[in-house]
Design a protein around this motif. Structure first.
Motif, PDB file in Angstrom:
ATOM      1  N   ARG A 162      -3.215 -10.121   1.080  1.00  0.00           N
ATOM      2  CA  ARG A 162      -2.085  -9.197   0.898  1.00  0.00           C
ATOM      3  C   ARG A 162      -2.480  -7.851   1.485  1.00  0.00           C
ATOM      4  O   ARG A 162      -3.039  -7.040   0.760  1.00  0.00           O
ATOM      5  CB  ARG A 162      -1.741  -9.073  -0.586  1.00  0.00           C
ATOM      6  N   PRO A 163      -2.292  -7.576   2.773  1.00  0.00           N
ATOM      7  CA  PRO A 163      -1.600  -8.411   3.762  1.00  0.00           C
ATOM      8  C   PRO A 163      -2.429  -9.616   4.206  1.00  0.00           C
ATOM      9  O   PRO A 163      -3.620  -9.718   3.890  1.00  0.00           O
ATOM     10  CB  PRO A 163      -1.372  -7.441   4.923  1.00  0.00           C
ATOM     11  N   VAL A 164      -1.790 -10.510   4.976  1.00  0.00           N
ATOM     12  CA  VAL A 164      -2.416 -11.770   5.366  1.00  0.00           C
ATOM     13  C   VAL A 164      -3.651 -11.513   6.226  1.00  0.00           C
ATOM     14  O   VAL A 164      -3.597 -10.768   7.209  1.00  0.00           O
ATOM     15  CB  VAL A 164      -1.415 -12.663   6.135  1.00  0.00           C
ATOM     16  N   MET A 187      -3.609   0.113   5.625  1.00  0.00           N
ATOM     17  CA  MET A 187      -4.028  -1.287   5.490  1.00  0.00           C
ATOM     18  C   MET A 187      -2.867  -2.264   5.685  1.00  0.00           C
ATOM     19  O   MET A 187      -3.060  -3.472   5.590  1.00  0.00           O
ATOM     20  CB  MET A 187      -4.687  -1.497   4.118  1.00  0.00           C
ATOM     21  N   GLY A 188      -1.673  -1.745   5.873  1.00  0.00           N
ATOM     22  CA  GLY A 188      -0.539  -2.616   6.170  1.00  0.00           C
ATOM     23  C   GLY A 188       0.109  -3.262   4.964  1.00  0.00           C
ATOM     24  O   GLY A 188       0.894  -4.208   5.112  1.00  0.00           O
ATOM     25  N   TYR A 189      -0.185  -2.747   3.745  1.00  0.00           N
ATOM     26  CA  TYR A 189       0.383  -3.378   2.556  1.00  0.00           C
ATOM     27  C   TYR A 189       1.898  -3.183   2.481  1.00  0.00           C
ATOM     28  O   TYR A 189       2.628  -4.089   2.066  1.00  0.00           O
ATOM     29  CB  TYR A 189      -0.283  -2.829   1.285  1.00  0.00           C
ATOM     30  N   GLU A 190       2.385  -2.012   2.893  1.00  0.00           N
ATOM     31  CA  GLU A 190       3.828  -1.770   2.837  1.00  0.00           C
ATOM     32  C   GLU A 190       4.580  -2.730   3.765  1.00  0.00           C
ATOM     33  O   GLU A 190       5.642  -3.244   3.415  1.00  0.00           O
ATOM     34  CB  GLU A 190       4.137  -0.324   3.223  1.00  0.00           C
ATOM     35  N   LEU A 249       9.929  -1.305  -2.380  1.00  0.00           N
ATOM     36  CA  LEU A 249       9.349  -0.047  -1.899  1.00  0.00           C
ATOM     37  C   LEU A 249       9.449   1.034  -2.966  1.00  0.00           C
ATOM     38  O   LEU A 249       8.567   1.899  -3.074  1.00  0.00           O
ATOM     39  CB  LEU A 249      10.060   0.401  -0.621  1.00  0.00           C
ATOM     40  N   ASP A 250      10.502   0.986  -3.777  1.00  0.00           N
ATOM     41  CA  ASP A 250      10.638   1.947  -4.880  1.00  0.00           C
ATOM     42  C   ASP A 250       9.493   1.795  -5.882  1.00  0.00           C
ATOM     43  O   ASP A 250       9.035   2.787  -6.465  1.00  0.00           O
ATOM     44  CB  ASP A 250      11.970   1.755  -5.606  1.00  0.00           C
ATOM     45  N   VAL A 251       9.055   0.546  -6.107  1.00  0.00           N
ATOM     46  CA  VAL A 251       7.919   0.327  -7.013  1.00  0.00           C
ATOM     47  C   VAL A 251       6.679   1.016  -6.451  1.00  0.00           C
ATOM     48  O   VAL A 251       5.928   1.686  -7.181  1.00  0.00           O
ATOM     49  CB  VAL A 251       7.655  -1.174  -7.215  1.00  0.00           C
TER      50      VAL A 251
END
Length: 622
Positions: A406-408, A466-469, A487-489
């Protein structure tokens, strides 16, 4: 009649025969009118009590109506039947098909059936829970609206997947000789529309039908009512299209207008006195709802002598907004208003977390009737917290298992077989696949960079660096979820870290918050004391001396999902319901920022501030 009714109430009660639609505004005494109508039928029209059916939407409301009626009859027990739509329809199915109550599937088994069906999807538990709730809602809508499954466009997942799940769930019910609450409607409609003999029995039994909260009816309930009421058509419907807020459950307020068309001789009656709210609250709420076009026009007026107070407050930040709400609660308490006679109403229950945190710190008791989803228990929050723990030096296997893809990164879970992970050894496993080994090396470098950051910056690094979004957006699209909600979380989580200088301090805060919230919720379940924390949906039918409506922002109210004109009108009705819960004081607030970004005040607030609106008691910048 000798009872103390207003002229409009008396007119509604004494309508002698035929179809009638009673448009009952907030606090207009509709329960008294329904019980008064029953007495009128019994005492002045010689209607046998066993021929009267009273339908409402919840078991609690049906019981309250029954008790109110019995009290008005001075304890005399008469066989007037009170029940919910589902209870009445199930009694019809029992008579025809000999169903037993143990054949109604429980919510627990409903979830179990669907979880079994979803097992092949290989979802994580937190992802699965969210999908389950959305699936149940959509399955219910398809059944109640009698939609063609082959042409239904699903919202919670791919349409072909939804059809597969729906058919598997339906098959599972049949195999186990079970029905759900939605089946009660579909089976009753099929029975009454296809078997005239059964229909005639129930038409003779229920010759007079009274329905409360008619604005919450769905299409199938309406069609069944029409079948049962024919040919006498003694239908007495009571409701308020301005308070129809359950579209997501299939409620169709337009059915009230269909009723007037379907029964050309139907009488339209109005209960226009509001016995609950002060006059300023009534004026403001009426001005607001007048912006809706698809409605019956009404002229609601306050029956009470007090003016009440409507106060609108704007703040530079959510922190100032919430702290001022706490101070106003203290002020009302000092003025003699009990905590239990105050309520804070939110569009969604997720919005309440920040205020509850400050209320706990301030020692103000609260009671949340609905489930409060804890921010830190969301799967996204768990992922980010895992990253921050790893950045703080932890090397627990479970943390890596949660975020490794997460991400892959195409990392295998099977490789991590020790309770503590050695990153160099993990990287060495992929010696012959250097492109994967490089991903582990990059993860180690990222964690090292984050270890020198505060929590706010570290979260931003996880999201962007890290690309999580990007992973979250892809996840939302793949699972048919609104990406902005997820995205709000992330935004809310990052906002919670503002002011903490180190990862350790923020993590200690998270742990303490969880423990205090769990203790508070446990105490609530025993005492039910404190300021009421509710969603606008959950507040329907309730009333309080003082009501706070915070976060009046675009994207919150109206909610971000509301795009079509019909959706905006429902959101305005939600706001109207919230406003009309207040008897003496209504406080509407919003901040200029949200999640460190500029925020726009709700269009509904702009409508209230419109120069043609009634004068508000206070419009202030705090």
């Amino acid at each position: 009649m000798s009872y103390a009714f207003s002229e409009s109430q008396r007119r509604a009660i004494t309508e002698s025969s035929g179809a009638a639609l009673v448009l009952a505004g907030p606090g207009s005494g509709k329960t008294s009118v329904i019980t008064g109508r029953i007495r009128y039928l019994l005492e002045h029209c010689s209607v046998p009590a066993s021929n009267i059916l009273v339908i409402t939407f919840t078991k609690a409301a049906a019981n309250e109506m029954r008790l109110r009626f019995q009290a008005s009859m001075e304890g005399r027990r008469l066989p007037v039947q009170f029940g919910t739509f589902h209870a009445v329809f199930f009694s019809i199915l029992k008579h025809a098909y000999h169903y037993r109550s143990d054949q109604i599937i429980s919510q627990e088994f409903k979830y179990a059936f669907l979880k079994e069906i979803l097992s092949s999807f290989h979802l994580r538990e937190d992802e699965e829970q969210e999908l389950l709730e959305n699936l149940l809602s959509e399955i219910s809508m398809v059944k109640n609206e009698q939609l063609d499954l082959a042409h239904y466009y699903a919202k919670c997942c791919g349409s072909s997947q939804f059809r597969q799940i729906y058919e598997a769930y339906d098959r599972k019910l049949r195999e186990n000789r079970l029905i759900d609450f939605d089946d009660m409607l579909t089976l009753t409609y099929e029975l009454l529309s296809q078997r005239p003999d059964h229909l005639h029995v129930w038409q003779e039994k229920f010759r007079y039908i009274l329905v409360d909260e008619v604005q919450d009816m769905n299409r199938l309930q309406y069609e069944i009512l029409r079948l049962l009421a024919a040919p006498q058509n003694e239908l007495f419907l009571v409701g308020d299209d301005d308070q129809s807020i359950y579209q997501f459950r299939g409620a169709r307020p337009e059915l009230m207008r269909c009723f007037v068309r379907d029964y050309a001789d139907a009488k339209q009656l109005y209960l226009e006195e509001n016995y609950r709210c002060g006059s300023e609250i009534v004026k403001a709420s009426q001005h607001l709802i007048s912006y809706n076009h698809d409605r019956f026009e009404k002229k609601i007026r306050a029956a009470r002598e007090t003016a009440g107070r409507v106060q609108v407050c704007e703040y530079p930040s959510p922190l100032k907004e919430n702290k001022d709400i706490i101070e106003m609660i203290r002020g009302r308490t000092a003025a003699g208003v009990p905590y239990e006679d105050m309520a804070v109403l939110f569009r969604t229950n997720r919005q309440s977390g920040y205020l509850l945190e400050l209320m706990m710190e301030a020692g103000i008791p609260f009671y949340a009737k609905e489930r409060v989803p804890l921010l830190y228990d969301h799967w996204i929050a768990k992922d980010v917290i895992c990253y921050l723990k790893l950045a703080s030096g932890s090397r627990e296997r479970g943390l890596f298992l949660q975020i490794m893809n997460r991400p892959v990164r195409y990392l295998s879970r099977d490789v991590l077989d020790e309770p503590i992970v050695d990153l160099d050894s993990w990287e060495a496993v992929y010696e012959e696949q250097p492109w994967i080994a490089r991903r582990i090396e990059q993860l180690a470098e990222d964690l090292q960079v984050m270890s020198h950051m505060g929590p706010f910056a570290a979260m931003n690094y996880v999201r962007k660096g890290m690309g999580y979004e990007e992973f979250v957006v892809d996840f939302a699209r793949e699972h048919g979820q609104p990406e902005q909600e997820l995205l709000d979380v992330l935004d809310e989580l990052q906002q919670s870290a503002v002011g903490f200088q180190s990862l350790a301090l923020w993590q200690a805060h998270v742990t303490e918050y969880r423990e205090r919230m769990q203790a508070e919720l446990k105490k609530q379940s025993a005492s039910h004391e404190g300021v009421r924390i509710l969603t606008l949906h959950g507040a329907k039918g309730l009333e309080f001396d003082t009501v706070f409506l915070p976060q009046l922002l675009e994207g919150q109210l109206p909610y971000k999902k509301a795009v079509l004109d019909a959706d905006i009108e429902e959101e305005r009705r939600l706001f109207y319901v919230g406003m009309t819960r207040a008897k003496e004081m209504l406080v509407i607030t919003h901040a200029q920022t949200m999640y460190q970004k500029d925020a726009t005040a709700s269009r509904f607030l702009m409508e209230l501030k419109n120069p043609s609106a009634v004068a508000l008691s206070d419009v202030v910048l705090r």
